[in-house]
Design a protein around this motif. Structure first.
Motif, short mmCIF file in Angstrom:
data_model
loop_
_atom_site.label_atom_id
_atom_site.label_comp_id
_atom_site.label_asym_id
_atom_site.label_seq_id
_atom_site.Cartn_x
_atom_site.Cartn_y
_atom_site.Cartn_z
N TYR A 156 0.65 -1.30 0.22
CA TYR A 156 -0.39 0.02 0.06
C TYR A 156 1.04 1.33 -0.08
O TYR A 156 1.54 1.41 1.10
N VAL A 157 0.36 2.68 -0.57
CA VAL A 157 0.91 3.94 -0.75
C VAL A 157 -0.55 4.60 -0.27
O VAL A 157 -1.77 3.95 -1.07
N SER A 158 0.51 5.54 0.42
CA SER A 158 -0.57 6.24 1.40
C SER A 158 -1.56 7.24 0.21
O SER A 158 -0.71 8.13 -0.18
N LEU A 159 -2.32 7.67 -0.50
CA LEU A 159 -2.70 7.95 -1.05
C LEU A 159 -3.38 9.97 -0.56
O LEU A 159 -2.66 10.53 -1.55
N GLU A 160 -2.81 9.29 0.98
CA GLU A 160 -3.02 11.15 1.40
C GLU A 160 -2.09 11.77 1.38
O GLU A 160 -1.87 13.02 1.25
N HIS A 161 -0.81 11.03 1.20
CA HIS A 161 0.24 11.37 1.37
C HIS A 161 0.82 11.77 -0.38
O HIS A 161 1.85 12.95 -0.33
N TYR A 162 0.97 10.96 -1.48
CA TYR A 162 1.59 10.78 -2.13
C TYR A 162 0.66 10.64 -3.24
O TYR A 162 1.22 11.06 -4.51
N LEU A 163 -0.69 11.19 -3.12
CA LEU A 163 -1.42 10.93 -4.49
C LEU A 163 -0.93 12.36 -5.26
O LEU A 163 -1.19 13.43 -4.97
N TYR A 164 -0.58 12.77 -6.58
CA TYR A 164 -0.66 13.94 -7.26
C TYR A 164 -1.75 14.18 -7.13
O TYR A 164 -3.01 12.98 -8.28
N GLN A 165 -2.18 15.64 -7.77
CA GLN A 165 -3.69 16.61 -8.81
C GLN A 165 -3.67 16.75 -9.52
O GLN A 165 -2.64 17.93 -9.41
N TRP A 166 -3.59 16.38 -11.18
CA TRP A 166 -3.39 16.74 -11.87
C TRP A 166 -4.41 17.79 -12.55
O TRP A 166 -5.38 17.71 -12.39
N GLU A 167 -3.32 18.78 -12.73
CA GLU A 167 -4.47 19.16 -13.76
C GLU A 167 -4.39 19.62 -14.96
O GLU A 167 -3.31 20.10 -15.30
N ASP A 168 -5.24 19.83 -15.65
CA ASP A 168 -5.30 20.48 -16.96
C ASP A 168 -4.48 21.68 -17.27
O ASP A 168 -4.78 22.88 -17.45
N CYS A 169 -2.99 21.60 -17.98
CA CYS A 169 -1.90 22.99 -18.51
C CYS A 169 -2.55 23.60 -19.72
O CYS A 169 -2.22 24.25 -20.06
N LEU A 170 -3.41 22.94 -20.87
CA LEU A 170 -3.54 23.37 -21.40
C LEU A 170 -4.64 24.53 -22.07
O LEU A 170 -5.60 24.38 -21.36
#
Length: 105
Positions: free
Chosen positions: A91-105
């Motif tokens: 398991y990986v902590s989603l709270e700590h390591y989750l990347y919130q991708w934002e569309d920059c286009l």
């Protein structure tokens, strides 16, 4: 290549070192909220060709989903080399390591 596939590749490439995204999160960001399994197929078929950081993609539970021992160990190794802590050997902590991708286009 479909626009969805192109988008998935773009999103996976954008995941920074030391962060993870889920299959479903990538599918939603690419425009298909129910396309998590398609993301799995894209990763399987195109990771090597497009040099994708496949090891940064995990399931919605924060679990490393690869079942074969060699692939599982490699994903653990690559994530840990980037500073990601893996608990209970899966398991990986989603709270700590989750990347919130934002569309920059």
């Amino acid at each position: 290549m479909t626009p969805f596939t192109e988008r998935v590749i773009q999103i996976i490439r954008s995941i920074p070192e030391g962060k993870v995204m889920t299959y479903g999160q990538i599918a939603q960001a690419a425009g298909s909220p129910r396309g998590a399994r398609q993301v799995v197929r894209i990763l399987h078929a195109m990771s090597q060709k497009y040099q994708l950081p496949w090891h940064r993609v995990i399931n919605a539970k924060g679990q490393i989903a690869i079942m074969d021992d060699e692939g599982f160990e490699l994903q653990c190794f690559l994530l840990q080399a980037e500073g990601v802590t893996i608990t209970d050997r899966r398991y990986v902590s989603l709270e700590h390591y989750l990347y919130q991708w934002e569309d920059c286009l």
